[in-house]
Motif scaffolding. Sequence first.
Motif: not given
Length: 697
Positions: A35-38, A44, A167, A187, A190
């Motif tokens: 799980h990657v948040v960028a 991504k 987001t 996550i 992040e």
Amino acid sequence: MSTLSHTFRFKYSWRTYQSRFLEGFETHKNDNHLHVVAPPGSGKTVLGLEMIGQISKKTLVLAPTLTIRNQWKERMLECFVADESLVETSFDIKNLKTITFSTYQSLHSLYKNELDTSHEKLLAFFTTAGIETIVLDEAHHLKNEWWKPLFSLKQLPECVLVSLTATPPYDSESSEIKKYFDLCGPIDMEIGVPELVKEGNLCPHQDYIYFSTPSETQIQKIISYREQLMQFVLELQKNEYFQKFIQQHPFYSATETSLEQIFSQPELYSAMLIYLNSCGIYIPPEKTEILGITTKKVTYPSFSYDWVEALLQPILVAEREMYQENESLLSAIEKDLRRIGGFDKKRVHLAGDKKLYRSLSQSPSKLNSIVEIVKIESDKMQRSLRMVILSDYIRNEFLSINSHQKLSEVNKLGVIPIFQYLRLQLDRLPSVEEHKIAVLTGSLVMVHQTVVSEVLKLLSEVNFNESPLPGSNFTVITPTSQGKKEIVRTITQLFEAGTIEILIGTKSLLGEGWDAPAINTLILASYVGSFVMSNQMRGRAIRVFPTNPFKVANIWHIACLDPTHEQGGADVALLLRRFDAFCGVSLEGTPYIENGSDRFGILDEQLSADLLNKKMKSLALDREDVTTRWNKAITEGDILVRELKINYGSKKRTLKPKKLLYQDVVKYAFLELVALIFIAIPELFVKNIGAFLTRGM
């Protein structure tokens, strides 16, 4: 067994955050979640493709739109695979290959129409096909109807779920947030915007706000609404039948036996007491004692709109069926609320009436704001300008506007009204050339007649139809079903090349997943305030542009001030809420980076549209200073943390009750007396002992 590990080879160098994630890849994969948040523009998609290669299993990639779906294959061929024939790919979810690129809509359609909404059939279909890796791109898009098939897919044997988003839906309902993390897992990484700006992966950028004021007609509507609202509250306070209804309510008439219910709804009980007090009705002390108030004289707050909502919402909606014998009374109150616009869709909502807010959010005055912003930016950037204007609606009904005399008829915000407003006011925009303006939406494309030949160089004539826009020098292009796939890419290429300098489109088409790194100016002519969409739209402009290493992006937000509200009204409030979704560098003073609207200092100043706009214009013209401020902030800063801010609501010093002040006086007077007897007098005696012995006391 897939051979992806042998055919996938990244052709370029990894960015710092990507390398950091890949170093801990095996650890992140232990729970079968990645799980990657960028932010948008951080790479991504490329990181997702690397994960697919390292996992090296048959994969299904799901995206929210066809444009984003197509980008996955384009990035794969551009960055990983030397020969397309080495990897079997498919866009058809019914015909699964080594990597299948599809959409959430296609999966839901398959689940509903082909597999009879059956969990067992869905699992059997994908298990038989050998799918063991699921990639959820832009995972914040997951909607209610998409949850079931996705949770079913998660149960595939040895399935690894990869989730990528800019987001997470933090501003959704708690149940939706829980579903999101239940599906995507915790996550793993992040990454923040400042790190990417520091690494040169995103460009320096700044947000600005341009304010407008409503027309006299709108102001009169606002004043009229507020007068009606005030009159409604006054009538409610005079309503003897409603006073009697509240006094006979079990919370008030049988307080001792209703304690459990009261403690589960303390706001409703408090609202009842505040209402009765505002009506001049004496409230016995025992009614407030159960709230922990033991003082003899209770000071009640005023019966504000918030307390009106707290009182009426449960009575008129949630618990309505409990008061059937009083239905005529409650129906009359509801009718009065509906008449003034304070009750809609089973919701009592006074201060932020939807009709009132819509009149400001869609105010025609914002069209003039856009023209002013275009003038500011075009005069400064000249032929270097690459501006995108995003709006919520197309509004085809304004296509026929073709003269200055009819300009006053453009009274709504939308793609076509913005286009017409700019086109018909070019005399105010000396730096804008008419043929540099274009429109791009999912169903409508417009370019200048002189640009059609450029379109033909990139798009076959059989893929679109053209017709002149009456009374103008523009051509309406209608792509065929085949041409729809190419028209966005064609117009984007012309925009990147400078053939088009101002592109007006919808947020649904261009607000997410659309890549045009040349953008250096973005106007968000949208009234959306959601955490997710705001971040996505803004992300279109902050990507780096290889051919311009000194790119700085200006992002303009527009708002209509409510002159009858001390903090600017609902439109300004929604705009300021939008800034919670992203961080940026402060406008003035010491450079620092934070999220929220405090860095603008708007509410600290007089809410004057002219003064604020003058300030914003002055700052926006100095792009070099934006780069300097970013460099200073990210060089001297250490780490970005979430900060808890407490709004005290008033700058006035909080006064202590008189009783506490009296206690303080007594306490400190006693301490001073003790200090005098045991410290000051002995010290005085010791220092002057000689004088005492020779001269006496």
